[in-house]
Design an enzyme around this catalytic site. Structure first.
Site, mmCIF file in Angstrom:
data_model
loop_
_atom_site.group_PDB
_atom_site.id
_atom_site.type_symbol
_atom_site.label_atom_id
_atom_site.label_comp_id
_atom_site.label_asym_id
_atom_site.label_seq_id
_atom_site.Cartn_x
_atom_site.Cartn_y
_atom_site.Cartn_z
ATOM 1 N N CYS A 139 0.841 -1.206 0.000
ATOM 2 C CA CYS A 139 0.000 0.000 0.000
ATOM 3 C C CYS A 139 0.875 1.256 0.000
ATOM 4 C CB CYS A 139 -0.935 -0.005 1.205
ATOM 5 S SG CYS A 139 -1.995 1.447 1.274
ATOM 6 N N CYS A 142 -0.412 4.106 2.153
ATOM 7 C CA CYS A 142 -0.197 3.920 3.599
ATOM 8 C C CYS A 142 1.273 4.124 3.972
ATOM 9 C CB CYS A 142 -0.568 2.500 4.036
ATOM 10 S SG CYS A 142 -2.071 1.865 3.325
ATOM 11 N N ASP A 143 2.170 3.600 3.178
ATOM 12 C CA ASP A 143 3.563 3.494 3.617
ATOM 13 C C ASP A 143 4.565 4.324 2.817
ATOM 14 O OD1 ASP A 143 2.790 1.689 5.612
ATOM 15 O OD2 ASP A 143 2.785 0.046 4.182
#
Ligand code: NDP
Length: 315
Positions: A139, A142-143
């Protein structure tokens, strides 16, 4: 052995969508019962820092966020049970599901929140560094932030990979895109964006052979499948975007799905083709796939279920 129990609102799956549905259903006195599946808390329990869920200005870890959501659902009386729904007959009335092949539950309404699972390459070091939060992720949204100003690699050539590569390119110094064929599967518009982003370097006809690094990613070994030439990319992050699989196999043949298995819901609602059955979160969303969007649709599922139960005179 067979046991049968009747519930008003059954929720299948315990990610942000399932727990949010439970919070709303419990507060509406629908006495929800939620079956967690084999990974209580869902995909977020496999991540570390979550910095994009509203309400946590300092960030929060995925497991703690999920514990908080569970506690919030339980506070209003949700019964959270560990168990895997293995079979379902959703067209009967009441709906029938079987947990762990033994316990039979009948339900007036069912909210499906079984999520989706990211696909991985299956390399040993990919798995090890992913589990240790060492810089392998599925992701970018997200990261990606953790790799600001650094070099990263992403594997995949579909719309997700193209979208994530361009997202990463805004944060990172350089993005290597590892593509196993000589063309991309992504839509022409997305391909255009990738090809016009100067800090994305496409490695056509390349496959990933290994992810290097003891604690964190220190490089990725790729090989040209036409020439056999191998090289090591000096990257700190490795993103895998080779598709997701919605966890919907047990509902096949009953619920309308798209060709990939994502449950189809009526636009602007969580209603499926079966009255009283609602689908929320990633099992019905191949586009956004964020914790907050899953939570939002979880709320919709509970409200839709409540209205349905009122319309049939159950609640
Ligand atoms: P896709 O299945 O479309 O693409 C997967 C990609 O991963 C393909 O390029 C495939 O390569 C590659 N791949 C698969 N396995 C491997 C492997 N073992 N090694 C290397 N590469 C591999 O998945 P997406 O997640 O990209 O998209 C899923 C669906 O969601 C699609 O319908 C897409 O259009 C849609 N979507 C729409 C978005 C939007 O509209 N904004 C955003 C994101 C997704 P190959 O091509 O060689 O098979």
């Amino acid at each position: 052995m067979s046991n049968t129990e009747h519930v008003t609102c059954l929720i299948i799956g315990s990610g942000p969508a399932g727990y949010t549905a439970a919070i709303y259903a419990a507060r509406a006195d629908m006495k929800p019962v939620i079956y967690t599946g084999l990974t209580p808390g869902g995909q977020l329990t496999e991540t570390t820092e979550v910095d994009n869920f509203p309400g946590y200005p300092k960030g929060i870890t995925g497991p703690i966020l999920m514990d908080d959501l569970k506690a919030q659902a339980e506070r209003f009386g949700t019964q959270v049970r560990f168990g895997m729904v293995t079979k379902a007959d959703l067209k009967s009335n009441p709906k029938r599901v079987w947990v762990d092949d033994t316990t039979e539950i009948t339900a007036d309404s069912v909210i499906i929140s079984t999520g989706a699972s990211a696909k991985w390459l299956g390399l040993e070091n990919e798995n090890r560094l992913r589990m240790n939060a060492g810089g392998v992720s599925a992701c970018a949204v997200c990261d990606g932030f953790f790799f600001k100003g650094q070099d990263v690699a992403i594997v995949g050539a579909g719309d997700t990979a193209a979208e994530e590569a361009t997202y990463l390119a805004k944060l990172c110094k350089k993005v290597y895109m590892i593509i196993r064929r000589g063309e991309m599967r992504a839509s022409k518009a997305m391909q255009h964006r990738v090809l016009n982003t100067p800090n994305i370097e496409i490695l056509w006809n390349h496959e990933t052979h290994d992810v290097l690094g003891k604690e964190t990613v220190e490089g990725v070994v790729v090989k040209n499948n036409k020439t056999g030439e191998a090289r090591t990319l000096d990257v700190k992050g490795f993103f895998v975007a080779i598709g997701h699989k919605p966890n919907t196999d047990i509902f096949k043949g009953q619920i309308t799905m798209d060709e990939l298995g994502y449950i189809q819901v009526q636009a602007g609602s969580s209603k499926t083709n079966i009255e009283g059955v609602f689908a929320v979160g990633d099992c019905a969303d191949k586009t956004y796939r964020q914790a907050v969007t899953a939570a939002g649709t979880g709320c919709m599922g509970a409200l839709d279920a409540e209205r349905y139960l009122a319309s049939v005179g159950v609640h």
